[in-house]
Design a protein around this motif. Structure first.
Motif, PDB file in Angstrom:
ATOM      1  N   ASP A 125      -0.421   7.738  -4.300  1.00 35.41           N
ATOM      2  CA  ASP A 125      -0.136   9.020  -3.677  1.00 35.41           C
ATOM      3  C   ASP A 125       1.325   9.417  -3.878  1.00 35.41           C
ATOM      4  N   GLY A 127       3.136  11.451  -2.421  1.00 27.21           N
ATOM      5  CA  GLY A 127       3.895  11.644  -1.185  1.00 27.21           C
ATOM      6  C   GLY A 127       4.805  10.469  -0.872  1.00 27.21           C
ATOM      7  N   GLN A 128       4.398   9.287  -1.316  1.00 22.49           N
ATOM      8  CA  GLN A 128       5.207   8.101  -1.035  1.00 22.49           C
ATOM      9  C   GLN A 128       6.546   8.162  -1.756  1.00 22.49           C
ATOM     10  N   GLU A 130       8.114  10.938  -2.467  1.00 19.61           N
ATOM     11  CA  GLU A 130       8.892  11.911  -1.704  1.00 19.61           C
ATOM     12  C   GLU A 130       9.470  11.266  -0.453  1.00 19.61           C
ATOM     13  N   ALA A 131       8.624  10.483   0.222  1.00 20.82           N
ATOM     14  CA  ALA A 131       9.088   9.816   1.441  1.00 20.82           C
ATOM     15  C   ALA A 131      10.245   8.880   1.114  1.00 20.82           C
ATOM     16  N   ALA A 132      10.130   8.171  -0.005  1.00 17.26           N
ATOM     17  CA  ALA A 132      11.186   7.244  -0.405  1.00 17.26           C
ATOM     18  C   ALA A 132      12.488   8.011  -0.654  1.00 17.26           C
ATOM     19  N   LEU A 133      12.370   9.170  -1.282  1.00 18.52           N
ATOM     20  CA  LEU A 133      13.559   9.979  -1.546  1.00 18.52           C
ATOM     21  C   LEU A 133      14.202  10.443  -0.242  1.00 18.52           C
ATOM     22  N   ILE A 146       8.319   1.206  -4.824  1.00 16.27           N
ATOM     23  CA  ILE A 146       7.152   1.753  -4.122  1.00 16.27           C
ATOM     24  C   ILE A 146       5.988   2.033  -5.080  1.00 16.27           C
ATOM     25  N   PRO A 149       4.739  -1.238  -7.928  1.00 18.94           N
ATOM     26  CA  PRO A 149       3.938  -2.364  -7.427  1.00 18.94           C
ATOM     27  C   PRO A 149       2.495  -1.959  -7.113  1.00 18.94           C
ATOM     28  N   GLN A 150       2.336  -0.731  -6.601  1.00 21.13           N
ATOM     29  CA  GLN A 150       0.976  -0.281  -6.282  1.00 21.13           C
ATOM     30  C   GLN A 150       0.205   0.086  -7.541  1.00 21.13           C
ATOM     31  N   GLY A 230      -3.813  -3.593   1.213  1.00 21.25           N
ATOM     32  CA  GLY A 230      -4.883  -2.744   0.698  1.00 21.25           C
ATOM     33  C   GLY A 230      -6.123  -3.565   0.411  1.00 21.25           C
TER      34      GLY A 230
END
Lengths: 235, 250
Positions: A125, A127-128, A130-133, A146, A149-150, A230
């Motif tokens: 996703d 959004g992750q 963006e959240a990290a930024l 982020i 690794p996923q 997960g």
């Protein structure tokens, strides 16, 4: 011609003779994976960026997905030295055959790798990032800590497929005279005037089966270890 | 403290923000209302450059950024001074609740790990997750995930916290818990800008309400001014829909 009795005892003998050439097979797989990953990374990046390069990447994927590996192998092995001779007046035909094999499979599997990487990246996703930024990470940190690794975990099952596929297709290398396990097997058959053909192929089948299984199991283990946070993807 | 001047933003030919001005003082709780597509979220995102505005100026404290020209360094600086809470939480799925909060402290702000963990635990305690430090997002409910999202945003002690529809993705019964946390933050004097559709919350908590429509600020004022005596027809129309909605509830 009288048929010979099938000799089960010959199989272990073949295995012992062929196994030393496992290193060649490994070299091919490893070398190809390194270069295919580089090619794949560029392809994935081009496709995600959505610029002009995207069309180049798409063209590349279309072309190389449609070429049978044996055709490309011959094209590279016989064609490339001629091309080099013509363009740079350099003779590369004496180069180690492994170079041509790795180049061929890197081109072929790079297309697949690109698609696998892109799909894995897009499965995470956005959004992750963006959240990290917003919490103060740089784009690079966000990617490596982020997203990657996923994405890597999403790519695992497909990577396992690529590696096992590559290992098996790699057996085609004997057609240009590279002595890997398959090449050695062919030699054993000729040395015995074709007498132990079936036993030899069965021995090869057993080795490839074990190898494939080993890749499957180790990737399954890796998936389990990475699956914290997960669901596991591989069965 | 935070000031947006003449913010313009278009997506292709669609002009989403048509020169928006907004001034936020320290301790303000500004609620932005408006129909969907009015540009509320884009405005919020343009403050932290998740969306780069085409034109305009963004001031935060002594930082002055030209939206069009701001470089990586300046953007990084303004992001360090703001917290952002997302509609879909956007938690790092490969990290625990605690790690979600420490990530920005350790990596983004270079705070030593032990100190970061202490701050993060404090933030998680504050949002009522003292027993969920080591849970992964996939093991948490939506409400709990959004609590982590808020903890992540407040742990860095931002000068202003931006909330982008923080309760829109939640089950109705989980909404009040999140709103209560936000109310508490407001009480403690946090400066907040909130995009939401929670009208009662806006009335209770906002110090100022901004009504946006069609990419511009139509009207702004105290909650009483906006909810009881809206001057503009568009505001009235928008609010009437919610008021008639609440008639059903009662």
């Amino acid at each position: 011609m009288a048929t010979r009795v099938f000799n089960l005892g010959f199989i272990p003998k073949v295995i012992v003779e062929v196994l030393p050439y496992l290193s060649v097979t490994f070299l091919i797989v490893l070398g190809t994976m390194v270069f295919a990953s580089i090619v794949g990374f560029l392809v994935a990046k081009a496709k995600i960026k959505n610029g002009v390069t995207r069309h180049i990447a798409n063209a590349y994927i279309t072309v190389f997905r449609c070429i049978p590996s044996i055709v490309l192998l011959f094209l590279v092995y016989y064609g490339l030295p001629q091309l080099f001779q013509m363009l740079f007046h350099v003779d590369i035909s004496f180069w180690n055959k492994a170079v041509f094999v790795i180049l061929t499979f890197a081109l072929l599997f790079g297309a697949n790798m690109g698609e696998v990487m892109r799909a894995a990246y897009e499965a995470v996703d956005g959004g992750q990032t963006e959240a990290a930024l917003t919490v103060g990470l740089t784009e690079r940190q966000a990617f490596f800590r982020i997203t990657f690794p996923q994405a890597f975990r999403y790519a695992l099952p497909n990577l396992a497929n690529i590696i096992t596929g590559l290992m098996k297709e790699g057996a085609l290398a004997y057609t240009i005279g590279l002595i890997d396990m398959m090449g050695k097997g062919k030699m054993i058959i000729s040395l015995n005037y074709g007498a132990y053909t079936l036993e030899t192929y069965l021995a090869l089948f057993l080795i490839y089966w074990v190898l494939t299984k080993a890749v499957e199991i180790s990737f399954g283990q890796m998936d389990k270890r990475l699956s914290r946070g997960g669901k596991t993807i591989a069965g | 403290m935070l000031e947006l001047k003449n913010i313009h933003k278009s997506f292709q030919k669609n002009e989403v923000l048509k020169g928006v001005n907004l001034k936020v003082e320290k301790g303000d709780v500004v609620v932005i209302l408006g129909p969907s597509g009015s540009g509320k979220t884009t405005l919020l995102r343009s403050i932290t450059f998740l969306e780069r505005a085409d034109k305009g100026e963004i001031r935060l404290g002594d930082l002055v950024l030209d939206a069009e020209k701001a470089g990586k360094k300046e953007i990084h600086q303004i992001r360090k001074k703001t917290g952002f809470v997302f509609q879909n939480y956007c938690l790092f799925q490969n990290k625990t609740a605690l790690e979600n909060v420490t990530e920005g402290l350790i990596i983004g702000r270079k705070i030593p790990k032990a100190e970061a963990v202490r701050i993060a635990k404090e933030a998680l305690d504050k949002v009522g997750l003292s027993d969920r430090y080591d849970y992964y997002p996939s093991q948490l409910s939506g409400g709990q995930q959004q609590r982590v999202g808020i903890a992540r945003a407040i742990a860095v002690q931002p000068e202003v916290i931006l909330f982008d529809e923080p309760t829109s993705a939640l089950d109705p019964e989980l909404v009040s818990g999140i709103l209560a946390i936000m109310k508490q933050l407001a009480k403690e004097g946090s400066t907040m800008i909130i995009v939401t559709h929670e009208m009662t919350f806006a009335q209770d908590v906002a110090t100022r309400v901004v009504f946006m429509d069609g990419g511009e600020v139509v009207e702004e004022g105290t909650p009483r001014e906006i909810f009881s005596h809206p001057k503009e027809e568009r505001t009235r129309q928008f609010l009437s829909r919610f008021i008639s909605d609440s008639d059903y509830v009662i």
